[in-house]
Design an enzyme around this catalytic site. Sequence first.
Site, PDB file in Angstrom:
ATOM      1  N   CYS A  17      -5.774  -6.393   6.475  1.00  0.00           N
ATOM      2  CA  CYS A  17      -7.162  -6.247   6.048  1.00  0.00           C
ATOM      3  C   CYS A  17      -7.478  -4.771   5.784  1.00  0.00           C
ATOM      4  O   CYS A  17      -6.661  -3.901   6.029  1.00  0.00           O
ATOM      5  CB  CYS A  17      -8.078  -6.758   7.138  1.00  0.00           C
TER       6      CYS A  17
ATOM      7  N   TRP B  36      -8.079 -10.648   5.393  1.00  0.00           N
ATOM      8  CA  TRP B  36      -6.987 -11.530   4.985  1.00  0.00           C
ATOM      9  C   TRP B  36      -6.795 -12.464   6.168  1.00  0.00           C
ATOM     10  O   TRP B  36      -6.338 -12.032   7.240  1.00  0.00           O
ATOM     11  CB  TRP B  36      -5.744 -10.685   4.719  1.00  0.00           C
TER      12      TRP B  36
ATOM     13  N   GLU C  37      15.978  -8.063  -7.879  1.00  0.00           N
ATOM     14  CA  GLU C  37      14.662  -7.443  -8.090  1.00  0.00           C
ATOM     15  C   GLU C  37      13.930  -8.098  -9.269  1.00  0.00           C
ATOM     16  O   GLU C  37      12.723  -8.346  -9.210  1.00  0.00           O
ATOM     17  CB  GLU C  37      14.850  -5.928  -8.303  1.00  0.00           C
TER      18      GLU C  37
ATOM     19  N   ASN D 189      -8.939  -4.664  12.044  1.00  0.00           N
ATOM     20  CA  ASN D 189      -7.644  -5.022  11.460  1.00  0.00           C
ATOM     21  C   ASN D 189      -6.694  -5.240  12.620  1.00  0.00           C
ATOM     22  O   ASN D 189      -6.654  -4.418  13.537  1.00  0.00           O
ATOM     23  CB  ASN D 189      -7.070  -3.882  10.610  1.00  0.00           C
ATOM     24  N   GLY D 190      -5.917  -6.293  12.571  1.00  0.00           N
ATOM     25  CA  GLY D 190      -4.957  -6.517  13.644  1.00  0.00           C
ATOM     26  C   GLY D 190      -5.148  -7.887  14.258  1.00  0.00           C
ATOM     27  O   GLY D 190      -5.871  -8.735  13.717  1.00  0.00           O
TER      28      GLY D 190
ATOM     29  N   HIS E  23      30.260 -20.679  -8.149  1.00  0.00           N
ATOM     30  CA  HIS E  23      30.361 -21.227  -6.789  1.00  0.00           C
ATOM     31  C   HIS E  23      29.140 -22.068  -6.421  1.00  0.00           C
ATOM     32  O   HIS E  23      28.921 -22.358  -5.250  1.00  0.00           O
ATOM     33  CB  HIS E  23      30.553 -20.096  -5.778  1.00  0.00           C
TER      34      HIS E  23
ATOM     35  N   LYS F 147      -0.348  -5.991  -0.415  1.00  0.00           N
ATOM     36  CA  LYS F 147       0.422  -4.797  -0.737  1.00  0.00           C
ATOM     37  C   LYS F 147       1.186  -4.279   0.469  1.00  0.00           C
ATOM     38  O   LYS F 147       2.296  -3.792   0.359  1.00  0.00           O
ATOM     39  CB  LYS F 147      -0.541  -3.716  -1.264  1.00  0.00           C
TER      40      LYS F 147
ATOM     41  N   GLU G 154       6.868 -13.236  -8.002  1.00  0.00           N
ATOM     42  CA  GLU G 154       5.665 -12.676  -7.368  1.00  0.00           C
ATOM     43  C   GLU G 154       4.426 -12.766  -8.248  1.00  0.00           C
ATOM     44  O   GLU G 154       3.361 -13.109  -7.772  1.00  0.00           O
ATOM     45  CB  GLU G 154       5.881 -11.178  -7.097  1.00  0.00           C
TER      46      GLU G 154
ATOM     47  N   LYS H 134      10.335  -9.945  -8.934  1.00  0.00           N
ATOM     48  CA  LYS H 134       9.166  -9.534  -9.730  1.00  0.00           C
ATOM     49  C   LYS H 134       8.571 -10.742 -10.438  1.00  0.00           C
ATOM     50  O   LYS H 134       7.372 -10.940 -10.428  1.00  0.00           O
ATOM     51  CB  LYS H 134       9.538  -8.485 -10.796  1.00  0.00           C
TER      52      LYS H 134
ATOM     53  N   ARG I 135      -4.836  -4.356  -1.329  1.00  0.00           N
ATOM     54  CA  ARG I 135      -4.068  -4.746  -0.148  1.00  0.00           C
ATOM     55  C   ARG I 135      -3.986  -6.263  -0.002  1.00  0.00           C
ATOM     56  O   ARG I 135      -3.148  -6.762   0.738  1.00  0.00           O
ATOM     57  CB  ARG I 135      -4.716  -4.154   1.104  1.00  0.00           C
TER      58      ARG I 135
HETATM   59  C1  F6R Z   1       7.748  -6.509  -4.144  1.00  0.00           C
HETATM   60  C2  F6R Z   1       6.957  -6.073  -3.032  1.00  0.00           C
HETATM   61  C3  F6R Z   1       7.410  -6.407  -1.663  1.00  0.00           C
HETATM   62  C4  F6R Z   1       7.607  -5.113  -0.882  1.00  0.00           C
HETATM   63  C5  F6R Z   1       7.923  -5.404   0.588  1.00  0.00           C
HETATM   64  C6  F6R Z   1       8.188  -4.126   1.355  1.00  0.00           C
HETATM   65  O1  F6R Z   1       7.131  -6.217  -5.357  1.00  0.00           O
HETATM   66  O2  F6R Z   1       5.980  -5.415  -3.217  1.00  0.00           O
HETATM   67  O3  F6R Z   1       8.570  -7.167  -1.656  1.00  0.00           O
HETATM   68  O4  F6R Z   1       8.624  -4.395  -1.490  1.00  0.00           O
HETATM   69  O5  F6R Z   1       6.856  -6.080   1.167  1.00  0.00           O
HETATM   70  O6  F6R Z   1       7.103  -3.274   1.291  1.00  0.00           O
HETATM   71  P1  F6R Z   1       7.226  -1.744   1.658  1.00  0.00           P
HETATM   72  O7  F6R Z   1       8.110  -1.112   0.666  1.00  0.00           O
HETATM   73  O8  F6R Z   1       5.829  -1.223   1.603  1.00  0.00           O
HETATM   74  O9  F6R Z   1       7.809  -1.694   3.038  1.00  0.00           O
END
Ligand code: F6R
Length: 629
Positions: free
Chosen positions: A24, A95, A502, A121-122, A525, A624, A509, A506, A49
């Site tokens: 949050c 959140w 990756e 938050n928490g 395989h 985020k 997501e 992407k 976030r």
């Molecule tokens: C992918 C993404 C997540 C973060 C993961 C780690 O686009 O944003 O997979 O890479 O949650 O986050 P950080 O790098 O902040 O530890």
Amino acid sequence: MYEATRFVALPPVANRNAKESSMCGIIGYSGPRKTTAILLEGLRRLEYRGYDSAGIALGSGKSLRIVKTVGKIAALKAAIPADLEGNWGIGHTRWATHGGVTQINAHPHMDGSGKLAVVHNGIIENHHALRAMLEKKGCVFVSETDTEVIPHLIAQYYKGDLLEAVKEALPKLQGTYGIACIHADEPGRIVGARNGSPLVVGVGSGEMFLASDITAMVAYTDKVIYLNDGEIVDLGVDHYSISNREERKVDKKIDQITWELGSIEKGDYPCYMEKEIFEQPESIERALSGRLDAENATAKLGGLNLDRRQLSAVGRVKVIAAGTSWHAGLIGCQLLEGLARLPSQAELASEIRYRNAVVEKDSLWFTVSQSGETADSLYAMREIQRKGATVLGICNVVGSTIARESDGGIYVHSGPEIAVASTKAFTSQLAAFYLFSLLMARMRHMAREDGAAFLAQLQNVPSLVAAALKQRDLIQAVAKKYCHAKDFLFLGRGMLYPIALEGALKLKEISYIHAEGCSAGEMKHGPIALISGEVPSVFLISDDYLREKTLSNIREIKARGGPIIAVGVEGDEEARRVADDFIPVPHSDPRFYPFTMVVPLQLLAYFCALELGRDVDQPRNLAKSVTVE
Ligand code: F6R
């Protein structure tokens, strides 16, 4: 506390055993400006976030007014009466963890008198016991949240001094918190406390801010103080004081934020994600800046806090990370192994944190994290540190918990990354690994000329990435053609295998299309069973010793009717012929293709999501900074 390009050792953080915090957002303001607007603006900046409801508490005269809504900040703004104003206040984006997404469960929460408001938050782990105890004392709870015990508890100790009441209440709370509290009878005063969930004080001139994230206040002040776990801040319009659990006043250094406000604005771009993808030539340049030592054909990384002798004693490297940062780690480890001949391994933070991992005496560990707040990575790092290892950080957010608790490290300086899907932080994390690999290789087996050649190519990466970005329109057309597919496969070998992972991450997501990343060699395989005319395969084709092998893998898929999108090297006519669609990247030393080949995959995901009408910057269910388990 931190130099611009360095990690420096910091005092230990008080509570290393704190468990989880949530994603949050908190903003608090005390000052002469229009408080409602400041709180709403702060919450808007925290939107990235991830959240599902929001609210504010405004103090005016000797009363508090609360407005909360489910949904976006725009809904909160619409619900606030035009004449509602205050002199100080707190705001929150929630959140949901404990209790559904409802207006009542949104923060701020109040005590029974309606005079004390708290945002949190928490997670309060002993909230059941506290609630039962407080109910016996006559408190009436209205929400399903764990947070609501906090205002009721503080109110039990309130005798006209909010700070004293908070100090008495905190030891009763088990779990994690970043909190901000206000009381109607104490105009202008905000009391905040941190235990496992970030909280930053913003020092203005004649005004003060408190937030979970500096983006919430960067428009108003560039002077911040990062609180450590166990610290409590008491602030008013033009003063603040910080104390610790032992009730001692703590003198803390004010840090200067170097971000420009423009770096957290979209500018002319429709979404942050597109902006951040296109910023990569400059963000990589920043990651490299001041760190290339042409004279000695090596890299300079002062923030590692390790001298040459300590670096030469390193016998292996281990990386802890999650998601995209883990993918950067996988590539970093391949590079370290190939270039510096150091056994290296990247571990998923969520896995290693619950394993009784062996920590070899000669191992050097890295935690890679854009946000520097990811719970899995942070707790895994603490466990490895407990076992005596040196753990360095590769972080973007300056002053973040991982950056503060690691033993040194490399800031990647991508600038604020606002879109939930990570793009520019990834290529900057790669840059950090390339620098570190060069440094380690030059201390071991790498000749000066080879170091100089590698360094020259590293320097050229921003232009290569700029050239890869020129395929924007082609990639948009490819996205239009394939975005209605239900499943995608992404395939690569060697250093391009993590890029395939990756690319798949992407796409899923932000477009919600199911995608799987595979090693192209592993296709036969199992995953090949998925191939049909409806499942596009995105292949990454280098022009090194793996090219022929990858082309054979493509033919295996073609033979089974699978459509092929190939990301390959400019001028590779065979790859162009074999693929249904071909996206070229500029030719380079194959070790640098991870930088250029990830770009088309970022853009492919972006344009598919756009085409499907998704919320690109804030995809569903994601946050985020993943500060819960
Ligand atoms: C992918 C993404 C997540 C973060 C993961 C780690 O686009 O944003 O997979 O890479 O949650 O986050 P950080 O790098 O902040 O530890």
